[in-house]
Design an enzyme around this catalytic site. Structure first.
Site, PDB file in Angstrom:
ATOM      1  N   THR A  47       1.121  -1.216  -0.198  1.00  0.00           N
ATOM      2  CA  THR A  47       0.538  -0.071   0.020  1.00  0.00           C
ATOM      3  C   THR A  47       1.042   1.553   0.187  1.00  0.00           C
ATOM      4  O   THR A  47       0.246   2.235   0.020  1.00  0.00           O
ATOM      5  CB  THR A  47      -0.855   0.629   0.956  1.00  0.00           C
ATOM      6  OG1 THR A  47      -0.042  -0.254   2.680  1.00  0.00           O
ATOM      7  CG2 THR A  47      -1.904  -1.352   1.152  1.00  0.00           C
ATOM      8  N   CYS A  51       1.273   2.688   9.818  1.00  0.00           N
ATOM      9  CA  CYS A  51       0.865   2.613  10.132  1.00  0.00           C
ATOM     10  C   CYS A  51       0.999   2.424  11.959  1.00  0.00           C
ATOM     11  O   CYS A  51       2.302   2.452  12.196  1.00  0.00           O
ATOM     12  CB  CYS A  51      -0.089   1.765  10.272  1.00  0.00           C
ATOM     13  SG  CYS A  51      -0.894   1.581   8.516  1.00  0.00           S
ATOM     14  N   CYS A  55      -3.658   0.022  14.323  1.00  0.00           N
ATOM     15  CA  CYS A  55      -4.460   0.789  13.253  1.00  0.00           C
ATOM     16  C   CYS A  55      -5.217  -0.401  13.461  1.00  0.00           C
ATOM     17  O   CYS A  55      -5.001  -1.773  12.731  1.00  0.00           O
ATOM     18  CB  CYS A  55      -3.751   0.858  11.878  1.00  0.00           C
ATOM     19  SG  CYS A  55      -4.600   1.289  10.268  1.00  0.00           S
ATOM     20  N   ARG A  58      -6.697  -3.422   7.520  1.00  0.00           N
ATOM     21  CA  ARG A  58      -6.708  -5.693   8.257  1.00  0.00           C
ATOM     22  C   ARG A  58      -5.054  -5.778   8.063  1.00  0.00           C
ATOM     23  O   ARG A  58      -4.385  -4.726   7.426  1.00  0.00           O
ATOM     24  CB  ARG A  58      -7.907  -5.682   6.733  1.00  0.00           C
ATOM     25  CG  ARG A  58      -7.439  -7.752   6.491  1.00  0.00           C
ATOM     26  CD  ARG A  58      -7.491  -8.191   5.158  1.00  0.00           C
ATOM     27  NE  ARG A  58      -7.062  -7.712   3.725  1.00  0.00           N
ATOM     28  CZ  ARG A  58      -7.090  -8.234   3.128  1.00  0.00           C
ATOM     29  NH1 ARG A  58      -8.596  -8.717   2.351  1.00  0.00           N
ATOM     30  NH2 ARG A  58      -7.075  -6.842   1.973  1.00  0.00           N
ATOM     31  N   ARG A  80       3.718   7.155   3.374  1.00  0.00           N
ATOM     32  CA  ARG A  80       3.855   7.973   3.978  1.00  0.00           C
ATOM     33  C   ARG A  80       2.726   7.787   5.129  1.00  0.00           C
ATOM     34  O   ARG A  80       1.895   6.308   5.716  1.00  0.00           O
ATOM     35  CB  ARG A  80       2.608   8.878   2.645  1.00  0.00           C
ATOM     36  CG  ARG A  80       1.978   7.566   2.127  1.00  0.00           C
ATOM     37  CD  ARG A  80       0.753   8.577   0.878  1.00  0.00           C
ATOM     38  NE  ARG A  80       0.093   7.680   0.421  1.00  0.00           N
ATOM     39  CZ  ARG A  80      -0.151   6.694  -0.270  1.00  0.00           C
ATOM     40  NH1 ARG A  80       0.969   7.032  -1.040  1.00  0.00           N
ATOM     41  NH2 ARG A  80      -1.052   5.979  -0.643  1.00  0.00           N
ATOM     42  N   CYS A  82      -0.810   6.679   7.250  1.00  0.00           N
ATOM     43  CA  CYS A  82      -2.000   6.365   7.164  1.00  0.00           C
ATOM     44  C   CYS A  82      -3.249   7.300   8.111  1.00  0.00           C
ATOM     45  O   CYS A  82      -2.898   7.764   8.597  1.00  0.00           O
ATOM     46  CB  CYS A  82      -2.081   4.991   7.882  1.00  0.00           C
ATOM     47  SG  CYS A  82      -3.814   4.636   7.851  1.00  0.00           S
ATOM     48  N   CYS A  85      -5.145   5.639  10.722  1.00  0.00           N
ATOM     49  CA  CYS A  85      -4.967   5.665  11.878  1.00  0.00           C
ATOM     50  C   CYS A  85      -4.114   6.842  12.701  1.00  0.00           C
ATOM     51  O   CYS A  85      -4.015   6.697  13.786  1.00  0.00           O
ATOM     52  CB  CYS A  85      -4.229   4.652  12.683  1.00  0.00           C
ATOM     53  SG  CYS A  85      -2.788   4.048  11.489  1.00  0.00           S
ATOM     54  N   ASP A 486      18.945   7.847  50.830  1.00  0.00           N
ATOM     55  CA  ASP A 486      17.404   8.078  51.013  1.00  0.00           C
ATOM     56  C   ASP A 486      16.551   8.090  51.767  1.00  0.00           C
ATOM     57  O   ASP A 486      15.902   6.640  52.106  1.00  0.00           O
ATOM     58  CB  ASP A 486      16.462   8.517  49.657  1.00  0.00           C
ATOM     59  CG  ASP A 486      15.116   9.366  48.884  1.00  0.00           C
ATOM     60  OD1 ASP A 486      14.733  10.194  49.165  1.00  0.00           O
ATOM     61  OD2 ASP A 486      14.286   9.142  50.730  1.00  0.00           O
TER      62      ASP A 486
END
Length: 541
Positions: A47, A51, A55, A58, A80, A82, A85, A486
């Protein structure tokens, strides 16, 4: 400049099928596990997008997936963001605080905007290495060079401002750190595959910013806006806000914890572009805390550094599930984790301020330190006019402390009206430290090496291991600091029967430090749990 150190091998830059971490990360995206959002990014070759792990799309086939440690690495590889999401809206990764190497130090400075303000040369100068060496290390370790990492941070900041504020598009560009509107438009198009205007139209926030503009319609004379601050759940908002409220310096800070489901903390800030202020509110909805910051700044480029420093102050990028899971393995700490899930270690908005506060506050009570620091701020700090309730002063800079506090003589009686009512030896130590910070002889910032910082601090008068560890814990966000000696830790350990009540002090510190080695690398968070147990029961509730 150091140039002889060879860059570490690139085990983080990309993770594909067959990598040792691939199956674990693939299971996380298949389960849409929100815990990993911001900690790595999933790039899908079929694609061309990347993401966040949660996300809802699928789950892609394993052979099409590459995992990257940063969004910049995914962008450099040609992917690039998504549009479903929005991976840039996830909280940041806690890895940069966990890593004490050059890549982790560089990322802390890049997130604070050093590359935007001082360029890659400024980043290299602060880290003490050559530009070429830093570029090699970051590409090898993180899959992108410093310019690409800074560009990804600007894209993330721009997305936040486009969605959450009503700033003009040109103002968003400069507030996010871009050098020009053209550069801003190109980056948004390349990263999000859309224009800034379309991005805003689709995901516009409900709250708007305010801007005081000059008569010519130029940029704001005062920048005011509100933004959401993503946070991983669970989040111990009550603990963080109570910690800050107990230490609030009058005029510099203000807090309102009267409504348990709506907490407020505000303070003035000294940013690269000038003075400013922030008001943070945490609102509880069912079991989820929502955090929002209202900013009041002098210049647009201060927006991103202000947000980054508030996130560090509240420890919003911590991984609470990993921390709680690790500490729960100790039967003595398990009940504390169950009672207070998502505990945080408050950070600092100004490293020099935190150093001064630590030196003044060591070996005295929190209330006494607040009184001394309030007087110091009133006598040497600058006035500040704010629209945020309770804020009237800026915490003094080291220059103002050096100029405003007279050096006490060795045999002279102390002036009862002195700005800082501490013993003469303590005042001299504070002035010596302030001069070292002013001259650059001592460097304390988010990019300094932790061990180097501890060594330099311990070489200073009246700074011991406790103070050095406390500064590292809050300035560097060191998750594994242990505050040996401490007394509150001893009290908290006795409160959960981790130590016998009749144990001697020296033996108690040694036994507890040995036990704490099993809590690494999260000892700072164990400190917060034990501190809470040392408080009286009403305060704990």
């Amino acid at each position: 400049m150091k140039t002889d150190q060879r860059p570490p091998r690139g085990t983080y830059s990309a993770c594909t099928l067959g990598h040792s971490l691939f199956n674990e990360r693939y299971r996380a995206i298949d389960a849409r596990d929100v815990r990993f959002d911001g900690q790595f990014f999933t790039a899908v070759s079929s694609t061309g997008i990347y993401c966040r792990p949660s996300c809802p799309a699928r789950t892609p086939k394993p052979e099409n997936v590459t995992f990257y440690p940063t969004s910049a690495a995914a962008q450099t590889a040609g992917f690039r963001a998504c549009k479903r999401c929005f991976p840039e809206a996830a909280p940041g990764t806690p890895e940069w605080n966990l890593r004490h190497d050059l890549a982790g130090r560089a990322m802390r400075l890049i997130l604070d905007g050093i590359v935007d303000r001082e360029g890659v040369e400024g980043l290299a100068s602060r880290l003490g290495y050559s530009v070429r060496h830093i570029h090699r290390v970051l590409v090898s370790e993180l899959g992108a060079g410093p310019l690409s990492l800074a560009r990804a941070r600007r894209a993330q900041s721009a997305r936040t401002l486009l969605v959450d504020s009503d700033l003009a598009l040109a103002d968003v560009a400069f507030a996010a750190g871009f050098g020009s509107v053209r550069q801003f438009n190109i980056t948004i198009q390349e990263v999000f595959a859309t224009t800034p205007g379309d991005l805003r139209a689709r995901y516009r926030g409900s709250l708007q910013s305010e801007g005081l503009r000059d008569e010519t319609g130029g940029r704001p004379l005062t920048v005011r806006l509100s933004v959401d601050l993503p946070v991983r759940q669970p989040f111990d908002a009550a603990g963080v806000f109570t910690f800050l409220a107990a230490r609030a310096v009058a005029g510099v800070e203000a807090a309102d914890l009267s409504a348990p489901a709506c907490l407020r903390y505000a303070r003035t800030l000294l940013l690269p572009g000038g003075p400013g202020a922030v008001e943070v509110t945490a609102t509880l909805t069912k079991t989820t805390w929502h955090v929002r910051a209202r900013l009041e700044l002098a210049t647009l480029p201060d927006v991103v550094p202000a947000i980054a420093r508030v996130r560090r102050l509240l420890d919003l990028d911590a991984d609470p599930v990993a921390i709680d899971t690790a500490l729960r393995q100790d039967p003595a700490l398990a009940p504390l984790v169950e009672r207070i899930p998502g505990i945080r270690v408050p950070g600092a908005v100004d490293p020099h301020e935190l150093v001064i506060r630590a030196l003044v506050g060591q070996q005295i009570s929190v209330a006494a330190a607040r009184t001394h620091l309030g007087r110091l701020a009133a006598r040497t700090g600058s006035d500040y006019v704010s629209t945020l309730s309770g804020l009237t002063r800026l915490f003094p800079t080291v220059d103002q402390i050096v100029a405003g506090i007279p050096e006490p003589g060795n045999d002279e009686p102390l002036d009862p009206d002195r700005p800082l009512r501490l013993p003469g030896q303590a005042i001299r130590a504070l002035l010596t430290l302030s001069r070292a910070l002013k001259s650059g002889q001592l460097t304390v910032d988010v990019g300094v090496d932790a061990e180097t910082l501890r060594e330099q601090l311990l070489s200073r008068p009246r700074i011991g291991p406790w103070t050095a560890a406390y500064i590292a814990m809050r300035v560097l966000g060191d998750p594994d600091a242990w505050l040996y000696g401490d007394v509150a830790l001893i009290a908290g350990a006795k409160g959960i029967d981790l130590l016998q009540h009749d144990v001697e002090k020296v033996a108690g510190h040694r036994i507890l430090a040995d036990r704490a080695t099993h809590w690494a690398p999260w000892r700072s968070y164990a400190v917060m749990h034990l501190w809470r147990m040392s408080e009286p029961e009403p305060a704990r509730r």
